[in-house]
Structures are given as C-alpha cells and as structure tokens.
Design an enzyme around this catalytic site. Structure first.
Site, PDB file in Angstrom:
ATOM      1  N   GLU A  23      33.743  49.512  47.353  1.00  0.00           N
ATOM      2  CA  GLU A  23      32.564  49.141  46.584  1.00  0.00           C
ATOM      3  C   GLU A  23      31.735  48.079  47.089  1.00  0.00           C
ATOM      4  O   GLU A  23      31.691  46.918  47.022  1.00  0.00           O
ATOM      5  CB  GLU A  23      33.184  48.284  45.069  1.00  0.00           C
ATOM      6  CG  GLU A  23      32.389  48.043  43.947  1.00  0.00           C
ATOM      7  CD  GLU A  23      32.677  46.995  43.093  1.00  0.00           C
ATOM      8  OE1 GLU A  23      33.930  46.798  43.022  1.00  0.00           O
ATOM      9  OE2 GLU A  23      32.140  46.931  41.884  1.00  0.00           O
ATOM     10  N   HIS A  70      40.141  50.182  43.643  1.00  0.00           N
ATOM     11  CA  HIS A  70      38.785  49.848  43.686  1.00  0.00           C
ATOM     12  C   HIS A  70      38.503  50.169  45.425  1.00  0.00           C
ATOM     13  O   HIS A  70      39.574  49.634  46.112  1.00  0.00           O
ATOM     14  CB  HIS A  70      38.612  48.363  43.782  1.00  0.00           C
ATOM     15  CG  HIS A  70      38.661  48.008  42.127  1.00  0.00           C
ATOM     16  ND1 HIS A  70      39.651  47.984  41.503  1.00  0.00           N
ATOM     17  CD2 HIS A  70      37.566  47.450  41.422  1.00  0.00           C
ATOM     18  CE1 HIS A  70      39.382  47.393  40.241  1.00  0.00           C
ATOM     19  NE2 HIS A  70      38.041  47.251  40.053  1.00  0.00           N
ATOM     20  N   HIS A  78      38.360  53.248  33.756  1.00  0.00           N
ATOM     21  CA  HIS A  78      38.239  51.892  34.698  1.00  0.00           C
ATOM     22  C   HIS A  78      37.823  51.014  33.909  1.00  0.00           C
ATOM     23  O   HIS A  78      36.471  50.874  33.487  1.00  0.00           O
ATOM     24  CB  HIS A  78      37.401  52.350  35.880  1.00  0.00           C
ATOM     25  CG  HIS A  78      37.355  51.056  36.751  1.00  0.00           C
ATOM     26  ND1 HIS A  78      37.930  51.217  38.155  1.00  0.00           N
ATOM     27  CD2 HIS A  78      36.965  50.038  36.678  1.00  0.00           C
ATOM     28  CE1 HIS A  78      37.898  50.150  38.555  1.00  0.00           C
ATOM     29  NE2 HIS A  78      37.511  49.516  38.135  1.00  0.00           N
ATOM     30  N   ASP A  83      34.182  49.661  33.422  1.00  0.00           N
ATOM     31  CA  ASP A  83      34.335  48.627  34.218  1.00  0.00           C
ATOM     32  C   ASP A  83      34.499  47.270  33.468  1.00  0.00           C
ATOM     33  O   ASP A  83      35.435  46.592  33.507  1.00  0.00           O
ATOM     34  CB  ASP A  83      33.469  48.628  35.374  1.00  0.00           C
ATOM     35  CG  ASP A  83      34.103  47.840  36.615  1.00  0.00           C
ATOM     36  OD1 ASP A  83      35.215  47.393  36.746  1.00  0.00           O
ATOM     37  OD2 ASP A  83      33.305  47.794  37.784  1.00  0.00           O
ATOM     38  N   HIS A 111      38.557  46.356  32.973  1.00  0.00           N
ATOM     39  CA  HIS A 111      39.128  45.050  33.096  1.00  0.00           C
ATOM     40  C   HIS A 111      39.125  44.225  32.052  1.00  0.00           C
ATOM     41  O   HIS A 111      38.359  43.479  31.585  1.00  0.00           O
ATOM     42  CB  HIS A 111      38.224  44.250  34.222  1.00  0.00           C
ATOM     43  CG  HIS A 111      38.261  44.772  35.572  1.00  0.00           C
ATOM     44  ND1 HIS A 111      38.921  44.620  36.574  1.00  0.00           N
ATOM     45  CD2 HIS A 111      37.349  45.766  36.025  1.00  0.00           C
ATOM     46  CE1 HIS A 111      38.834  45.213  37.439  1.00  0.00           C
ATOM     47  NE2 HIS A 111      37.961  46.012  37.324  1.00  0.00           N
ATOM     48  N   TRP A 118      31.059  39.812  36.009  1.00  0.00           N
ATOM     49  CA  TRP A 118      30.513  40.747  36.807  1.00  0.00           C
ATOM     50  C   TRP A 118      29.275  41.310  36.056  1.00  0.00           C
ATOM     51  O   TRP A 118      28.187  41.897  36.713  1.00  0.00           O
ATOM     52  CB  TRP A 118      31.348  41.592  37.008  1.00  0.00           C
ATOM     53  CG  TRP A 118      32.399  41.149  38.213  1.00  0.00           C
ATOM     54  CD1 TRP A 118      32.167  41.015  39.603  1.00  0.00           C
ATOM     55  CD2 TRP A 118      33.813  40.806  37.759  1.00  0.00           C
ATOM     56  NE1 TRP A 118      33.311  40.558  40.152  1.00  0.00           N
ATOM     57  CE2 TRP A 118      34.169  40.410  38.910  1.00  0.00           C
ATOM     58  CE3 TRP A 118      34.402  40.724  36.767  1.00  0.00           C
ATOM     59  CZ2 TRP A 118      35.737  39.488  39.052  1.00  0.00           C
ATOM     60  CZ3 TRP A 118      35.715  40.046  36.808  1.00  0.00           C
ATOM     61  CH2 TRP A 118      36.177  39.522  37.831  1.00  0.00           C
ATOM     62  N   GLN A 162      43.297  41.449  42.720  1.00  0.00           N
ATOM     63  CA  GLN A 162      41.697  41.268  43.013  1.00  0.00           C
ATOM     64  C   GLN A 162      41.244  40.279  44.156  1.00  0.00           C
ATOM     65  O   GLN A 162      40.215  40.744  44.684  1.00  0.00           O
ATOM     66  CB  GLN A 162      41.377  40.381  41.723  1.00  0.00           C
ATOM     67  CG  GLN A 162      39.984  39.574  41.946  1.00  0.00           C
ATOM     68  CD  GLN A 162      38.965  40.761  41.617  1.00  0.00           C
ATOM     69  OE1 GLN A 162      38.689  41.118  40.053  1.00  0.00           O
ATOM     70  NE2 GLN A 162      37.928  41.064  42.310  1.00  0.00           N
TER      71      GLN A 162
END
Ligand code: ZN
Length: 434
Positions: free
Chosen positions: A213, A210, A57, A309, A59, A315, A152
């Site tokens: 979360e 996702h 996982h 992630d 991005h 983030w 997203q």
C-alpha cells in the site's frame, strides 16, 4: 406455503419478471409467475433484486472514530497509523463495540450483510479483538463478520505483535493478516509474508494481507505473497489487499507478476475510495492514482473484490457504508465505463467478495440463504450509476430494513409532477457499449 414471495424482480444476470419464493430462511424457487400461497408478498415492481453487498476489506475497530483524538492533517497513511497509535491506548471495549454496532446498523440499511474486517493486534491487551469478537456474535443474526488478525504496527517491527497475533487466532479470529510494506526493510517484509503464510498453513486458515500500500514501484511483496501461497499450498485462500504499488511498477515486471498471481489463485482487494484519497501524496503533478491494475487483473482471471477499508476514521473522513459508492469510484478511477465493465464491478462488490470470504449459501439460486436487497434501479450498471434507495433488505427471509423510493416532486410548468430516477435507464445502451 411460502413465507415470503417477491414478485416481478429483475436479477443481476439480466433475467426480468422473476418471482423469488422463500421458506425457512432459504430461497426455494426463482421463476416467473410462481403460483403459491405466501405469508407475505413483496412487489419488486421490476426493480433489481441482488444478493447482498459484501465488503472484503474494512476496519471495524476504527470506524466512526473520526476526530479522535485529532484529525489527520497530512492525509497520509503514515499519519493515519500514528494517529491510530495515539487513540489505541485510550480505547475501551464498550466504546469499540458501540461504534461497531452503530456502523453495522448503517451498513445493513445499505444492503451490506457480510464484512471482512481487519482487527489490530498490536496492543497486547487485545481490547480491539475482544470487542470485535463480541460484535461478531451480536451482529450474526443480520451480518456475517469475518475477522483478520492485523499487526498494524508490523509483525516484526512491533516487539509484541507475533505473540499477540497468535493469541488473537487462539481467541477465534478467522484470518491471518500482515503489512509487509510497513516492516523496517524489504527483507523484513519478505520474511513476514513467509512467517504469516506458514502460520495460516499450519492452522488451516485464510490469509489477507495489506500488501504494497505505497506508490513505491519497488514494493514487490505481492510477488512473495504469490510465491509463498504456492509453496504452502494455499491457492485460492490468500488475498492481497490494496496492491497500490502495482500502479507504479514497471510494465515488464508486471507482465511476469500477474501470471504468477493467477497461478497462485491470489485474490486482489483494491479499495478505490481510500486509494484515490491517500496515494500520490508525495507527487506534485502529474499525480498518480495509486490504484492497482484492476482491469488487467480481472482480464487475467484473478478474483478482484472492491473493499471500503474505512468509514470516518484516522485514514478517511468520508464513507457511507455503501459498496455502490466504492464501485462508482472504481468506474471512474479505472475508466471501466462500459455497461459490461459496470456489471463486472457490481460482481466485485457482491459475488466475488462472497467467494473470497468463503461465504456459505450466498446467491440467488434455490437452496441459498434468503439474503437479498431490492434496489430502486433496474440492473447492476444502473445501480452503480444511481446508488439508489435500498427499497428492502432481506436477511434469512425477513425484511430487516426498508427505504421509501426516492420520487422527487416537481412544480414545473408543462412538465411531469414527479421524477423517478430509475426510469432514466438508458434504452439504447447494449452490452459491450461504451
Ligand atoms: Zn485496510
């Protein structure tokens, strides 16, 4: 004639003193004392030889963008999404490609050779998709990049997302993504799970959403995800990422949920670094950890892979490209501290994510791709404890990264002149010991 012969390696399954013979980019033999002529011999010196790390996982369209256009002040998921929304219109393909390639350099140096990256499809221009498709091709010689079409801003919540997601899949993105907990209502979230599973079934693709979360115990989209997996015959091809609401759910509900997930052969992909950082933000004290129920899921026979992630993005301001950092956090946050637990969590950053991604030829058996990493540690539990130097990273039989062993020099009266961290492996800890 062998291209590369690795001598004297320890393997993750506990075998020691193993030689690994490599020819034509594949492993041809694993045994003690292989007698063969080799183009190059690499002495592992008893260190651990593992198949490469796999990040289930990530991005890659956002990585290394920390500070652009500003920092996340609240530290929440929602401000991260808002910040990314500010950055996205300013992105150029060149800038995204450049950051992604730089990240992959770092990842490979850590023995990470396969990544499942979500790619945002909210902007109809699909700059991020074009960029990561280019990156997938350019890194293919040294890293397997699998892409997930990720809406997203919400599949229903963003007016253009449905069309853009289909177009991204037409362009060659590999996996169907989603974010049901970010839709406007529980009902819209449920409907998005159904719509996205239907698309995956029709196109013969895998799913990775996702999912839940949040710390809201009533965020139960994982239940729908498992149910729709069964409905569309997608068993073994669907993953729920994060699943943090399970931390806060009622135990009775979970006692019904986990068997359903197991029946659907749903994989779980928690992301311990970011989950610990970003969840529990609305709590005072006690503060929840916001990590899904990892030991219970594993106990139920569910595939659990640990993802990274984020690395330095809106983030998460930390991250090193090292999956052993992720496993190290998981040991603490889940209290999985026994030697056996650590071996299980090592699998969660190697063999399990390889299975979830459907990687071909992954492993250390004869016939597998000659992709491996030699660590300055003696076994998987020690690898997590030390997060040691990656002495050699090998892709298709070729050494693509090397790090000198970490051997600090000492100047202490009456003490040894050097320290080898790997020599501190516990002599008395046995399997199952705490
Ligand atoms: Zn994510």
């Amino acid at each position: 004639m062998i291209d590369l012969l690795i001598r004297g390696a320890s393997l993750p399954d506990g075998r020691q003193g193993q030689d690994i013979a490599i020819r034509g980019g594949r492993i041809v033999d694993v045994a003690p004392g292989i007698d063969a002529e080799a183009g190059r011999v690499l002495d592992a010196g008893g260190h651990l030889a593992s198949p490469p790390f796999v990040d289930a996982h990530f991005h890659m369209d956002a990585t290394l963008s920390l500070g652009l256009p500003r920092m996340n002040v609240s530290g929440t998921l929602l401000e991260g999404i808002a910040l990314w929304g500010e950055l996205r219109p300013t992105l150029t393909r060149e800038a995204v490609v450049d950051r992604a390639l730089r990240y992959c350099d770092l990842a490979v140096s850590k023995g990470l050779m396969a990544v499942r990256s979500h790619v945002d499809v909210s902007d109809p221009a699909l700059v991020t998709v074009e960029a990561l498709l280019e990156v997938r091709e350019r890194v293919a010689p040294y890293l397997d990049l699998q892409l997930v079409a990720f809406p997203q801003d919400g599949y229903f919540r963003h007016p253009d997302a449905a069309k853009a997601l289909e177009r991204a899949l037409d362009m060659g993105v590999d996996v169907v993504g989603g974010i049901p907990h970010f839709e406007r209502t529980l009902e819209a979230g449920r409907a998005s799970v159904e719509a996205l599973c239907r698309i995956a079934a029709e196109r013969g693709l895998r799913v990775d959403m996702h999912c839940d979360e949040t710390d809201d115990p009533l965020s139960r989209h994982v239940e729908t995800l498992a149910e729709q997996t069964l409905r569309f015959g997608l068993e073994g091809r669907v993953a729920g990422s994060h699943l943090t609401s399970m931390h806060s759910m009622d135990n009775y509900f979970v006692s019904k949920l986990i068997p359903l997930m197991a029946e659907a052969r749903l994989a779980a992909i928690p992301n311990p670094l970011i989950n610990i950082m970003i969840q529990g933000r609305h709590d005072t004290y006690p503060k929840r950890r916001g990590l899904t129920r990892i030991p219970e899921l594993i106990e139920a026979g569910i595939d659990v892979a640990l993802g990274q992630d984020c690395v330095m993005d809106p983030w998460y301001s930390m991250g090193t490209g090292d999956l052993l950092d992720v496993a190290h956090m998981a040991v603490h946050a889940t209290q999985m501290g026994s030697q056996d637990d650590k071996r299980t969590l090592f699998d969660a950053v190697t063999t399990v994510p390889a299975r979830i991604l459907g990687l071909e030829g992954y492993g250390l058996a004869p016939g597998c791709h000659a992709d491996l990493v030699i660590l300055q540690a003696t076994d998987p539990a020690e690898a997590i404890r030390l997060r040691p130097a990656r002495l050699a990273v090998i892709r298709r039989g070729r050494v693509v990264a090397e790090t000198a062993p970490e051997i600090p020099r000492l100047s202490l009266e009456g003490r040894p002149g050097t320290v080898d961290p790997a020599a501190y492996a516990p002599r008395h800890a046995r399997q199952g010991g705490a």
